[in-house]
Design a protein around this motif. Structure first.
Motif, PDB file in Angstrom:
ATOM      1  N   MET A   1      37.046  49.414  45.717  1.00  0.00           N
ATOM      2  CA  MET A   1      38.222  48.664  46.019  1.00  0.00           C
ATOM      3  C   MET A   1      37.947  47.668  47.198  1.00  0.00           C
ATOM      4  O   MET A   1      38.915  46.946  47.444  1.00  0.00           O
ATOM      5  CB  MET A   1      39.133  49.856  46.869  1.00  0.00           C
ATOM      6  CG  MET A   1      39.951  50.585  45.759  1.00  0.00           C
ATOM      7  SD  MET A   1      41.920  50.619  45.770  1.00  0.00           S
ATOM      8  CE  MET A   1      42.244  51.464  47.484  1.00  0.00           C
ATOM      9  N   ARG A   2      36.894  47.807  47.818  1.00  0.00           N
ATOM     10  CA  ARG A   2      36.455  47.115  48.913  1.00  0.00           C
ATOM     11  C   ARG A   2      36.097  45.625  48.578  1.00  0.00           C
ATOM     12  O   ARG A   2      35.218  45.767  47.669  1.00  0.00           O
ATOM     13  CB  ARG A   2      35.366  47.718  49.824  1.00  0.00           C
ATOM     14  CG  ARG A   2      36.183  49.147  50.358  1.00  0.00           C
ATOM     15  CD  ARG A   2      37.115  48.877  51.485  1.00  0.00           C
ATOM     16  NE  ARG A   2      37.669  50.133  51.585  1.00  0.00           N
ATOM     17  CZ  ARG A   2      37.101  51.343  51.992  1.00  0.00           C
ATOM     18  NH1 ARG A   2      35.599  51.498  52.296  1.00  0.00           N
ATOM     19  NH2 ARG A   2      37.827  52.486  51.996  1.00  0.00           N
ATOM     20  N   LYS A   3      36.342  44.569  49.522  1.00  0.00           N
ATOM     21  CA  LYS A   3      35.567  43.288  49.321  1.00  0.00           C
ATOM     22  C   LYS A   3      34.527  43.242  50.050  1.00  0.00           C
ATOM     23  O   LYS A   3      34.347  43.243  51.201  1.00  0.00           O
ATOM     24  CB  LYS A   3      36.714  42.431  49.710  1.00  0.00           C
ATOM     25  CG  LYS A   3      36.015  40.927  49.482  1.00  0.00           C
ATOM     26  CD  LYS A   3      37.486  39.831  49.762  1.00  0.00           C
ATOM     27  CE  LYS A   3      37.667  39.826  51.074  1.00  0.00           C
ATOM     28  NZ  LYS A   3      38.769  38.863  51.475  1.00  0.00           N
ATOM     29  N   ARG A  12      36.505  44.397  60.067  1.00  0.00           N
ATOM     30  CA  ARG A  12      35.897  45.597  59.918  1.00  0.00           C
ATOM     31  C   ARG A  12      34.580  45.736  60.228  1.00  0.00           C
ATOM     32  O   ARG A  12      34.155  46.829  60.563  1.00  0.00           O
ATOM     33  CB  ARG A  12      36.203  45.563  58.399  1.00  0.00           C
ATOM     34  CG  ARG A  12      35.487  46.816  57.671  1.00  0.00           C
ATOM     35  CD  ARG A  12      35.394  46.473  56.175  1.00  0.00           C
ATOM     36  NE  ARG A  12      36.459  46.211  55.662  1.00  0.00           N
ATOM     37  CZ  ARG A  12      37.079  46.440  54.353  1.00  0.00           C
ATOM     38  NH1 ARG A  12      36.265  47.079  53.544  1.00  0.00           N
ATOM     39  NH2 ARG A  12      38.335  46.140  54.089  1.00  0.00           N
TER      40      ARG A  12
ATOM     41  N   GLN B 184      42.142  49.641  60.197  1.00  0.00           N
ATOM     42  CA  GLN B 184      43.561  49.302  59.720  1.00  0.00           C
ATOM     43  C   GLN B 184      44.328  49.289  60.958  1.00  0.00           C
ATOM     44  O   GLN B 184      45.116  48.500  60.929  1.00  0.00           O
ATOM     45  CB  GLN B 184      43.771  50.662  58.671  1.00  0.00           C
ATOM     46  CG  GLN B 184      43.152  50.622  57.503  1.00  0.00           C
ATOM     47  CD  GLN B 184      43.492  51.752  56.639  1.00  0.00           C
ATOM     48  OE1 GLN B 184      44.479  52.264  56.861  1.00  0.00           O
ATOM     49  NE2 GLN B 184      42.267  52.598  56.166  1.00  0.00           N
ATOM     50  N   ILE B 187      43.963  45.905  62.687  1.00  0.00           N
ATOM     51  CA  ILE B 187      44.349  44.641  62.197  1.00  0.00           C
ATOM     52  C   ILE B 187      45.722  44.599  61.862  1.00  0.00           C
ATOM     53  O   ILE B 187      46.524  43.470  61.933  1.00  0.00           O
ATOM     54  CB  ILE B 187      43.414  44.301  60.863  1.00  0.00           C
ATOM     55  CG1 ILE B 187      43.771  45.270  59.617  1.00  0.00           C
ATOM     56  CG2 ILE B 187      42.019  43.909  60.864  1.00  0.00           C
ATOM     57  CD1 ILE B 187      42.853  44.913  58.478  1.00  0.00           C
ATOM     58  N   THR B 188      46.512  45.667  61.815  1.00  0.00           N
ATOM     59  CA  THR B 188      47.976  45.821  61.655  1.00  0.00           C
ATOM     60  C   THR B 188      48.423  45.360  63.052  1.00  0.00           C
ATOM     61  O   THR B 188      49.660  45.358  63.380  1.00  0.00           O
ATOM     62  CB  THR B 188      48.545  47.115  61.226  1.00  0.00           C
ATOM     63  OG1 THR B 188      48.141  48.170  61.906  1.00  0.00           O
ATOM     64  CG2 THR B 188      48.105  47.158  59.721  1.00  0.00           C
TER      65      THR B 188
ATOM     66  N   ARG C  26      51.200  50.430  52.508  1.00  0.00           N
ATOM     67  CA  ARG C  26      50.020  49.359  52.716  1.00  0.00           C
ATOM     68  C   ARG C  26      50.486  48.161  52.067  1.00  0.00           C
ATOM     69  O   ARG C  26      50.049  46.987  52.479  1.00  0.00           O
ATOM     70  CB  ARG C  26      48.995  50.160  51.843  1.00  0.00           C
ATOM     71  CG  ARG C  26      48.145  51.119  52.963  1.00  0.00           C
ATOM     72  CD  ARG C  26      47.124  51.581  52.008  1.00  0.00           C
ATOM     73  NE  ARG C  26      46.472  52.562  52.642  1.00  0.00           N
ATOM     74  CZ  ARG C  26      45.742  53.621  52.102  1.00  0.00           C
ATOM     75  NH1 ARG C  26      45.362  53.529  50.971  1.00  0.00           N
ATOM     76  NH2 ARG C  26      45.109  54.584  53.219  1.00  0.00           N
ATOM     77  N   LEU C  31      48.010  45.506  54.342  1.00  0.00           N
ATOM     78  CA  LEU C  31      46.474  46.177  54.180  1.00  0.00           C
ATOM     79  C   LEU C  31      46.084  46.033  52.910  1.00  0.00           C
ATOM     80  O   LEU C  31      45.001  45.834  52.572  1.00  0.00           O
ATOM     81  CB  LEU C  31      46.503  47.423  54.748  1.00  0.00           C
ATOM     82  CG  LEU C  31      46.604  47.767  56.059  1.00  0.00           C
ATOM     83  CD1 LEU C  31      46.588  49.338  56.541  1.00  0.00           C
ATOM     84  CD2 LEU C  31      45.201  47.102  56.987  1.00  0.00           C
ATOM     85  N   HIS C  34      44.617  42.624  51.968  1.00  0.00           N
ATOM     86  CA  HIS C  34      43.818  42.050  53.015  1.00  0.00           C
ATOM     87  C   HIS C  34      42.797  43.094  53.365  1.00  0.00           C
ATOM     88  O   HIS C  34      41.885  42.545  53.959  1.00  0.00           O
ATOM     89  CB  HIS C  34      44.510  41.429  54.095  1.00  0.00           C
ATOM     90  CG  HIS C  34      45.701  40.473  53.849  1.00  0.00           C
ATOM     91  ND1 HIS C  34      45.024  39.241  53.555  1.00  0.00           N
ATOM     92  CD2 HIS C  34      46.771  40.306  53.563  1.00  0.00           C
ATOM     93  CE1 HIS C  34      46.236  38.411  53.377  1.00  0.00           C
ATOM     94  NE2 HIS C  34      47.235  38.948  53.476  1.00  0.00           N
ATOM     95  N   PHE C  35      42.984  44.264  53.248  1.00  0.00           N
ATOM     96  CA  PHE C  35      42.036  45.304  53.541  1.00  0.00           C
ATOM     97  C   PHE C  35      41.407  46.120  52.447  1.00  0.00           C
ATOM     98  O   PHE C  35      40.218  46.388  52.391  1.00  0.00           O
ATOM     99  CB  PHE C  35      42.560  46.369  54.606  1.00  0.00           C
ATOM    100  CG  PHE C  35      41.299  47.323  55.147  1.00  0.00           C
ATOM    101  CD1 PHE C  35      40.434  47.005  56.211  1.00  0.00           C
ATOM    102  CD2 PHE C  35      41.439  48.805  54.612  1.00  0.00           C
ATOM    103  CE1 PHE C  35      39.474  47.893  56.505  1.00  0.00           C
ATOM    104  CE2 PHE C  35      40.484  49.567  55.145  1.00  0.00           C
ATOM    105  CZ  PHE C  35      39.499  49.091  56.063  1.00  0.00           C
ATOM    106  N   PHE C  36      42.435  46.816  51.548  1.00  0.00           N
ATOM    107  CA  PHE C  36      42.086  47.537  50.388  1.00  0.00           C
ATOM    108  C   PHE C  36      42.233  46.325  49.216  1.00  0.00           C
ATOM    109  O   PHE C  36      42.989  45.712  49.234  1.00  0.00           O
ATOM    110  CB  PHE C  36      42.831  48.396  50.441  1.00  0.00           C
ATOM    111  CG  PHE C  36      43.130  49.499  51.205  1.00  0.00           C
ATOM    112  CD1 PHE C  36      41.883  50.634  51.119  1.00  0.00           C
ATOM    113  CD2 PHE C  36      43.969  49.504  52.305  1.00  0.00           C
ATOM    114  CE1 PHE C  36      41.938  51.450  52.269  1.00  0.00           C
ATOM    115  CE2 PHE C  36      43.812  50.621  53.188  1.00  0.00           C
ATOM    116  CZ  PHE C  36      42.959  51.525  53.027  1.00  0.00           C
ATOM    117  N   HIS C  37      41.181  46.064  48.633  1.00  0.00           N
ATOM    118  CA  HIS C  37      41.297  45.034  47.511  1.00  0.00           C
ATOM    119  C   HIS C  37      41.091  45.919  46.044  1.00  0.00           C
ATOM    120  O   HIS C  37      40.289  46.526  45.763  1.00  0.00           O
ATOM    121  CB  HIS C  37      39.748  44.049  47.625  1.00  0.00           C
ATOM    122  CG  HIS C  37      39.657  43.596  49.047  1.00  0.00           C
ATOM    123  ND1 HIS C  37      40.238  42.829  49.437  1.00  0.00           N
ATOM    124  CD2 HIS C  37      39.034  44.281  49.968  1.00  0.00           C
ATOM    125  CE1 HIS C  37      40.015  42.549  50.748  1.00  0.00           C
ATOM    126  NE2 HIS C  37      39.025  43.316  50.858  1.00  0.00           N
TER     127      HIS C  37
END
Lengths: 200, 232, 463
Positions: A1-3, A12, B184, B187-188, C26, C31, C34-37
């Motif tokens: 799922m992560r880029k 991050r 998380q 960033i939020t 999310r 998120l 932008h965080f979980f792709h």
């Protein structure tokens, strides 16, 4: 799922860097502190530490495979050691070796285990900074004894057993050997645990 | 007396470089004396006394015991006693810094030093994770005890790799999860804003900082003088 | 799925675990993506911004999020910095930060929490700080992702007040939650999700009017705690297998436990309830032989047990169950520390809790519920007879909670003594046979049978 397509460090990554740098530094600090407590284990501190930090290092490069991460590890370790009053050369070593390790890993895009291991060997030498004073202290001891009117020479003793010239290279080689072992343990634990547990 | 964290960092740097260049015991006593004063002024009297006693003991070992020992053994004792003694002023300043500086003040100081934003974030997380790591370690140690796995030094020496594994696996996996969750939350709450961050903590130099800096300048001058004249 | 939330609306998202509620939160706060792709098709608009096209920094101005775990959503070590963290990120000047901080202190009643070390706060207080920090930046939309999971009754009450206040001030609110009882008087609309789809979308009044049986069928927790059906009342022959006598613990100059005595019998499932800081975990640690500096005796079949012996006899299933799994496969985990592991017995025990198929999996790659069951299997194989569970049902939906119930009951039938630290009223009412209510380090009530109902009032601090 992560880029992971971005090669630049993102928020991050900085947060991971912060956490894992602390773990690296604390492990080095605790193990090193225990090792330095007795005169017998005192010279072996960098070697003992190198055995234990390998796993953290390998996870670190696998989790944050981006240029700059290892340099920041060096900076954070340097700051933590500095503010706890450790000998300042150790901090300098961490700064410099962190940057070198970063370059080595980045040259293979953090993917080559051999390069990563080489980088770890460099990083593991950083605690050697603690021993720099030992090079000048025998001379200081002799000066102190001369002040007292006693001309016995400790430096002479050390020279007579040929200790000064081989002590440092021996420590470096010992540390590198231990770093290789530590790095291999790290590789094994990566395969056995962290990859399966989905951490990287 | 409130000192700016930057002053504390500066005197720590000056001290750590000086102690090993310095040859005079008189100057060393001053280098150890100032942190002792700082510790007692900031209300850490007990710690101050402990350090003072330790410093004195190591000094006495050098002055009165080492000369009576055979040269090889005396040399080793000398190295050990003097090495640790020379680190003591730094230890004292370090513990003074940690005891009297809140994390947010320290970060404000680091921000003022204009390091990169990423490094500041990483350092902030490092300091924030410190207590968390202690909690995690306590919980893992409990879990190990209930499984009959020893987390003590004895266990570490008899099964080093296994013990390492049993500590590292939960510790690192959990750290990884926490790292994601902190990210998380951060960033939020807008950490990705590109502009310069502000800071609610105010830090500024005061008269006390000036005094301390002058004192250390004098110590350095004294050290150079002692070096030239060979003062004991 | 399609969902439109109007400005100023307060919407509850509910549904069984894995239904996609967290995913929706999310999507709302950006998120995802932008965080979980992952593969995202369709469009999400928040305040007129397309979340995919907008930077997360801009989205964070419009949407604030309170997450589930109070331990992992703060960035600073002191409360003041944490409250203004979002504003600092936006570069607000210091005078304005101070002004806003004082304003919030008044508005959200934070004076007791100002200038404190976050690590010394209770879970509820941490969650309040998290809310304040999000609220400080004045986002138009507030998103909550299971915010009550780790909180006690009193803290949930305070959380409900905060959400109510946010609603009155005109915020648009989206809450994903399993425990829904505290939200019934706050939300305007209830969206029920199932398998990634919206199964029903109704006004709160219509949701409240649904018969209890429907709620059950939907896999939801109760809407009103007082209707928690009582179970676990079967009488158990008191054999006093475990007896704690005059247990006291002093930590940091404070009596955490004060002369606690009680008895427990084989087959009992005893809930240990009380607010955070009442001494529940210390008692559990004492019984497991993990707590130093304690006094008093713990007897097993009438014989006093040393700390060492207690560590052999007892086991704790921790809230962070990942901390207690050490090996690289489920099978290896079961055999860890056993001199001659019996393979058949391990298989049989794994089979009982549906873990046999996962024998080769890495324990830390399992789901939370599976890890919990694995920990129980481990305790069984190690021959532990006293089991302590620390918050086994926090953040669980109805089905998972019932599964924990089945698991604990089967352990009780095997003749083990079970102690369960919990805030979960539904679990206490339906599964536990007895409730020990602890306040200020003392057992102030020992409730069983029909008396159990009193616990709601006790935990609310009304009695």
């Amino acid at each position: 799922m992560r880029k992971t397509d971005s090669k630049k460090l993102e928020t991050r990554d900085f947060i991971s860097v912060g956490i894992f740098s602390l773990i690296y530094a604390v492990v080095a600090f605790v193990i090193g502190g225990v090792a330095q407590m007795t005169p017998v284990t005192f010279p072996f501190m960098p070697m003992i530490v190198a055995l234990f930090t390998g796993t953290v290092f390998m996870l670190y490069v696998a989790k944050i495979p981006k240029k700059g991460a290892l340099s920041i590890l060096g900076v954070i370790a340097a700051i933590l050691l500095f503010v706890t009053g450790m000998f300042w050369m150790m901090s300098v070593f961490f700064l410099v070796f962190g940057v070198i390790a970063d370059f080595i890993c980045a040259s293979a895009d953090f993917r080559s285990f051999k390069k990563n291991l080489l980088a770890y060997c460099v990083m593991a030498l950083a605690p050697m900074g603690a021993y720099i004073p030992m090079l000048v202290m025998p001379a200081q001891f002799d000066a102190f004894m001369k002040n007292k009117g006693d001309f016995a020479s400790f430096e002479g003793v050390i020279h007579s057993i040929g200790a000064t010239w081989w002590a440092i290279p021996a420590m470096i080689i010992g540390t590198i050997v231990c770093a290789i072992i530590g790095g291999l343990i790290g590789k094994k634990l990566m395969k056995k645990h962290f990859e399966k547990a989905g951490v990287v | 007396m409130r000192l700016d964290p930057r002053t504390k960092l500066l005197i720590l740097a000056v001290t750590s470089v000086s102690v090993f260049m310095n040859k005079s015991i008189a100057v060393e006593c001053v280098l150890a004396g100032i942190p002792l004063v700082l510790l007692s002024v900031s209300g850490n009297l007990k710690r101050m006394l402990k350090y003072a006693a330790f410093f004195l003991a190591l000094l006495l070992i050098q002055l009165f015991i080492v000369p009576r020992l055979p040269v090889t053994f005396g040399g080793i004792v000398y190295m050990f006693a003097v090495y640790i003694r020379k680190l003591l002023p730094c230890f004292m300043l370090g513990s003074f810094l940690i005891a009297t500086t809140s994390v947010s003040k320290f970060l404000a100081a680091i921000t003022k030093l204009r390091l990169s934003k990423g490094l500041t974030i990483a350092l902030a997380v490092t300091l924030r994770y410190f207590p968390t790591m202690r909690e995690e370690w306590a919980s893992i140690r409990d879990a190990m005890a209930l499984r009959g796995i020893s987390a003590s030094a004895a266990g570490l020496i008899s099964h080093p790799i296994q013990t390492m594994e049993h500590v590292y696996v939960p510790l690192l996996v959990s750290a990884s999860r926490i790292s994601d969750e902190i990210t998380q939350a951060a960033i939020t709450r807008g950490i990705e804003h590109t502009g310069e961050r502000s800071c609610i903590e105010e830090i500024a130099f005061s008269f006390a900082d000036l005094l301390v800096v002058i004192a250390y300048a004098a110590v350095v001058a004294g050290m150079v003088y002692a070096g030239m004249k060979g003062v004991f | 799925m399609n969902l439109i939330i109007r400005s100023g609306e307060c919407v509850l998202l509910c549904g069984p675990s894995g239904c996609g509620k967290t995913t929706v939160t999310r999507l709302a706060n950006g998120l995802i993506p932008h965080f979980f792709h992952g593969n995202l098709s369709g469009q999400v608009n928040v305040n007129g911004m397309d979340t995919r096209e907008t930077e997360i920094a801009a989205l964070s101005d419009a949407v604030g999020t309170v997450f589930q775990n109070p331990r992992t959503q703060f960035f600073n070590t002191d409360t003041d910095s944490e409250i203004v963290f979002g504003l600092e990120n936006r570069g607000i000047p210091r005078e304005a930060l101070r002004f806003r901080l004082d304003e919030l202190t008044e508005e959200l009643h934070l004076s007791e929490l100002r200038g404190r070390n976050i690590f010394e706060l209770s879970g509820g207080e941490k969650q309040k700080i998290a809310f304040s920090s999000v609220y400080a930046s004045a986002p138009d939309v507030l998103v909550f992702d299971e915010p009550s999971s780790n909180l006690d009754m009193k803290a949930i009450g305070e959380l409900a007040d905060l959400i109510q206040q946010a609603k009155i001030s005109g915020k648009t609110i989206l809450i994903a939650e399993h425990r829904i009882w505290y939200l019934m008087d706050i939300v305007d609309r209830v969206v029920y999700m199932q398998d990634g789809r919206i199964a029903s979308d109704m006004e709160a009044s219509a949701f409240k009017a649904l018969p209890e049986a429907d709620i059950r069928r939907m896999g939801l927790r109760v809407r009103d705690l007082s209707v928690s059906e009582s179970g676990g009342v079967k009488t158990i022959a008191a054999d006093g297998l475990l007896s704690a006598q005059k247990i006291s613990v002093r930590l940091g100059g404070r009596n955490v436990l004060n002369d606690i005595s009680f008895q427990a019998s084989r087959g009992e499932i005893i809930a240990i309830a009380g607010v955070n800081g009442a001494g529940k975990s210390t008692l559990a640690r004492m019984l497991c032989g993990l707590q130093k500096n304690g006094s008093g005796t713990v007897l097993w079949t009438g014989k006093p047990m040393s700390r060492r012996l207690r560590r052999k006899k007892a086991y704790m299933v921790m809230q962070d169950v990942g901390h207690q799994l050490f090996t690289d496969s489920v099978a290896a985990e079961c055999a860890l520390g056993i001199k001659a592991p019996n393979k058949d017995e391990i298989d049989r025990t794994l089979e009982k809790v549906d873990l046999l198929a996962y024998k080769e999996r890495h324990p830390l790659s399992l789901s939370g519920g599976q890890m919990q069951r694995l920990a129980v299997v481990v305790s069984d194989i190690c021959g532990k007879e006293l089991l302590v569970f620390d918050e086994p049902t926090s953040g669980l939906d109805l089905k998972s909670m019932e599964e924990v119930g089945i698991l604990t009951r089967s352990l009780a039938t095997q003749g083990k003594v079970l102690l369960i630290i919990t805030h979960d009223i539904e679990f206490m009412m339906r599964i536990c046979t007895r409730i020990l209510f602890i306040r200020d380090g003392e057992i102030v009530k020992d409730l069983s049978g029909g008396q159990k109902e009193k616990i709601v009032r006790l935990l609310r601090g009304e009695e």
